[in-house]
Design a protein around this motif. Sequence first.
Motif, PDB file in Angstrom:
ATOM      1  N   TRP A   1      -3.855   0.186 -56.373  1.00 42.26           N
ATOM      2  CA  TRP A   1      -4.228   1.165 -55.542  1.00 42.26           C
ATOM      3  C   TRP A   1      -5.025   0.771 -54.347  1.00 42.26           C
ATOM      4  O   TRP A   1      -4.876  -0.616 -54.165  1.00 42.26           O
ATOM      5  N   LEU A   2      -5.194   1.408 -53.432  1.00 44.09           N
ATOM      6  CA  LEU A   2      -5.759   1.135 -52.014  1.00 44.09           C
ATOM      7  C   LEU A   2      -6.439   2.518 -51.642  1.00 44.09           C
ATOM      8  O   LEU A   2      -6.125   3.578 -51.883  1.00 44.09           O
ATOM      9  N   SER A   3      -7.320   2.206 -50.565  1.00 41.52           N
ATOM     10  CA  SER A   3      -7.884   3.157 -49.750  1.00 41.52           C
ATOM     11  C   SER A   3      -7.757   3.328 -48.301  1.00 41.52           C
ATOM     12  O   SER A   3      -7.557   2.259 -47.729  1.00 41.52           O
ATOM     13  N   ALA A   4      -7.500   4.721 -47.733  1.00 38.11           N
ATOM     14  CA  ALA A   4      -6.958   4.843 -46.478  1.00 38.11           C
ATOM     15  C   ALA A   4      -7.985   5.878 -45.905  1.00 38.11           C
ATOM     16  O   ALA A   4      -8.215   6.805 -46.611  1.00 38.11           O
ATOM     17  N   TRP A   5      -8.579   5.524 -44.751  1.00 41.79           N
ATOM     18  CA  TRP A   5      -9.276   6.526 -43.989  1.00 41.79           C
ATOM     19  C   TRP A   5      -8.735   7.761 -43.820  1.00 41.79           C
ATOM     20  O   TRP A   5      -7.634   7.795 -43.194  1.00 41.79           O
ATOM     21  N   ALA A   6      -9.276   8.958 -43.891  1.00 43.52           N
ATOM     22  CA  ALA A   6      -8.480  10.123 -43.844  1.00 43.52           C
ATOM     23  C   ALA A   6      -8.065  10.426 -42.299  1.00 43.52           C
ATOM     24  O   ALA A   6      -7.011  11.167 -42.281  1.00 43.52           O
ATOM     25  N   GLY A   7      -8.532   9.828 -41.468  1.00 42.39           N
ATOM     26  CA  GLY A   7      -7.869   9.911 -40.184  1.00 42.39           C
ATOM     27  C   GLY A   7      -6.773   8.960 -39.833  1.00 42.39           C
ATOM     28  O   GLY A   7      -6.242   9.030 -38.548  1.00 42.39           O
ATOM     29  N   ASN A   8      -6.632   8.396 -40.717  1.00 39.95           N
ATOM     30  CA  ASN A   8      -5.439   7.243 -40.509  1.00 39.95           C
ATOM     31  C   ASN A   8      -4.140   7.753 -41.021  1.00 39.95           C
ATOM     32  O   ASN A   8      -3.540   7.408 -41.903  1.00 39.95           O
ATOM     33  N   GLN A   9      -3.625   8.838 -40.139  1.00 39.53           N
ATOM     34  CA  GLN A   9      -2.485   9.503 -40.770  1.00 39.53           C
ATOM     35  C   GLN A   9      -1.063   8.740 -40.839  1.00 39.53           C
ATOM     36  O   GLN A   9      -0.312   8.657 -41.845  1.00 39.53           O
ATOM     37  N   ARG A  10      -1.002   7.643 -39.848  1.00 36.64           N
ATOM     38  CA  ARG A  10      -0.051   6.896 -40.058  1.00 36.64           C
ATOM     39  C   ARG A  10       0.174   5.946 -41.203  1.00 36.64           C
ATOM     40  O   ARG A  10       1.160   5.991 -41.961  1.00 36.64           O
ATOM     41  N   ALA A  11      -0.928   5.517 -41.603  1.00 32.30           N
ATOM     42  CA  ALA A  11      -0.986   4.733 -43.012  1.00 32.30           C
ATOM     43  C   ALA A  11      -0.757   5.887 -44.083  1.00 32.30           C
ATOM     44  O   ALA A  11       0.173   5.363 -45.038  1.00 32.30           O
ATOM     45  N   ILE A  12      -1.290   6.876 -44.037  1.00 33.69           N
ATOM     46  CA  ILE A  12      -1.440   7.794 -45.107  1.00 33.69           C
ATOM     47  C   ILE A  12       0.350   8.260 -45.305  1.00 33.69           C
ATOM     48  O   ILE A  12       0.774   8.068 -46.365  1.00 33.69           O
TER      49      ILE A  12
ATOM     50  N   LYS B   1       2.871   7.745 -48.478  1.00 26.50           N
ATOM     51  CA  LYS B   1       3.546   8.475 -49.035  1.00 26.50           C
ATOM     52  C   LYS B   1       5.101   8.217 -49.112  1.00 26.50           C
ATOM     53  O   LYS B   1       5.781   8.388 -50.071  1.00 26.50           O
ATOM     54  N   LYS B   2       5.655   7.482 -47.986  1.00 24.56           N
ATOM     55  CA  LYS B   2       6.834   7.156 -47.679  1.00 24.56           C
ATOM     56  C   LYS B   2       7.396   6.102 -48.785  1.00 24.56           C
ATOM     57  O   LYS B   2       8.467   6.304 -49.396  1.00 24.56           O
ATOM     58  N   HIS B   3       6.359   5.389 -49.270  1.00 24.56           N
ATOM     59  CA  HIS B   3       6.842   4.405 -50.265  1.00 24.56           C
ATOM     60  C   HIS B   3       6.603   4.932 -51.542  1.00 24.56           C
ATOM     61  O   HIS B   3       6.278   4.072 -52.662  1.00 24.56           O
ATOM     62  N   ASN B   4       6.291   6.189 -51.860  1.00 23.29           N
ATOM     63  CA  ASN B   4       6.110   6.958 -53.347  1.00 23.29           C
ATOM     64  C   ASN B   4       4.827   6.725 -53.720  1.00 23.29           C
ATOM     65  O   ASN B   4       4.592   6.670 -54.986  1.00 23.29           O
ATOM     66  N   TRP B   5       3.541   6.245 -52.832  1.00 20.19           N
ATOM     67  CA  TRP B   5       2.303   6.120 -53.661  1.00 20.19           C
ATOM     68  C   TRP B   5       1.866   7.455 -53.872  1.00 20.19           C
ATOM     69  O   TRP B   5       2.139   8.366 -52.811  1.00 20.19           O
ATOM     70  N   LEU B   6       0.972   7.744 -54.941  1.00 23.51           N
ATOM     71  CA  LEU B   6       0.480   9.039 -55.207  1.00 23.51           C
ATOM     72  C   LEU B   6      -1.139   9.097 -54.692  1.00 23.51           C
ATOM     73  O   LEU B   6      -1.674   8.052 -55.060  1.00 23.51           O
ATOM     74  N   HIS B   7      -1.533  10.121 -54.411  1.00 16.86           N
ATOM     75  CA  HIS B   7      -2.938  10.335 -54.224  1.00 16.86           C
ATOM     76  C   HIS B   7      -3.592  10.514 -55.412  1.00 16.86           C
ATOM     77  O   HIS B   7      -3.162  11.564 -55.967  1.00 16.86           O
ATOM     78  N   VAL B   8      -4.547   9.784 -55.401  1.00 17.18           N
ATOM     79  CA  VAL B   8      -5.334  10.000 -57.042  1.00 17.18           C
ATOM     80  C   VAL B   8      -6.817  10.139 -56.780  1.00 17.18           C
ATOM     81  O   VAL B   8      -7.349  10.451 -57.961  1.00 17.18           O
ATOM     82  N   GLY B   9      -7.139  10.205 -55.538  1.00 19.08           N
ATOM     83  CA  GLY B   9      -8.824  10.554 -55.559  1.00 19.08           C
ATOM     84  C   GLY B   9      -9.301  10.090 -54.081  1.00 19.08           C
ATOM     85  O   GLY B   9      -8.649  10.023 -53.217  1.00 19.08           O
ATOM     86  N   LYS B  10     -10.488  10.409 -54.076  1.00 17.60           N
ATOM     87  CA  LYS B  10     -11.201  10.163 -52.625  1.00 17.60           C
ATOM     88  C   LYS B  10     -12.383   9.262 -52.895  1.00 17.60           C
ATOM     89  O   LYS B  10     -13.148   9.008 -53.905  1.00 17.60           O
TER      90      LYS B  10
END
Length: 172
Positions: free
Chosen positions: A128-139, A143-152
């Motif tokens: 897992w990893l966490s990404a700043w909500a404003g870092n759309q490029r990373a998000i 997603k492109k690598h099929n990682w799933l959003h699991v929490g905040k």
Amino acid sequence: MDINIRRATEADASLVAATGLTVWIDTYARDAVTRDMAGHVLAEFTEPRIRRHIAAPFTTIWIAETAGGVIGFADVTLPAATPSLPDAAQAEITRIYVLERFTRQGVGSRLLRHATARAFADGATVVWLSAWAGNQRAIDFYKKHNWLHVGKTSFMLGADAHPNHIFAIRKS
Ligand SMILES: CC(C)(COP(=O)(O)OP(=O)(O)OC[C@H]1O[C@@H](n2cnc3c(N)ncnc32)[C@H](O)[C@@H]1OP(=O)(O)O)[C@@H](O)C(=O)NCCC(=O)NCCS
């Protein structure tokens, strides 16, 4: 571009520190460098701190390098649990950073795949990893690598809480 990925040793600490500070400021100091930001990066990305981090038993830094030197890295901790996941054996990618002028050339993808595969090989069932909500490029990248959003979660910088999304990928 010929890129090699290898495990960082303590001798690489200054390279990782300089790369980390540069990418952090490029990524998060969108408008200007604030005092909180300057304090954070100068405390976080020091040679002694990164050296201790590399020497620690539960952390691995994967370096992406050209013949010229370091262009990015992925920093992995195993074990590292988030309450958003039930698994006993969790690994966290605490940082995945590519120098701006080397982005969009597949380096981040190689680091992500390498770090994840090695964490699975070392016993993790989920990464897992966490990404700043404003870092759309990373998000978009996760997603492109099929990682799933699991929490905040949130990241504290000084007195300010910054919302982060948690993404994860499970061993298949
Ligand atoms: C997020 C990050 C790690 C991605 O790394 P990257 O090296 O740019 O990733 P890749 O090149 O593998 O893939 C990114 C994009 O480049 C595209 N790409 C890959 N190879 C390419 C090539 N040869 N030519 C053109 N585009 C290419 C990918 O398709 C992808 O495009 P898209 O998502 O727009 O469709 C990088 O942008 C980064 O370090 N950002 C700053 C720090 C950061 O935000 N880290 C994450 C914190 S949570």
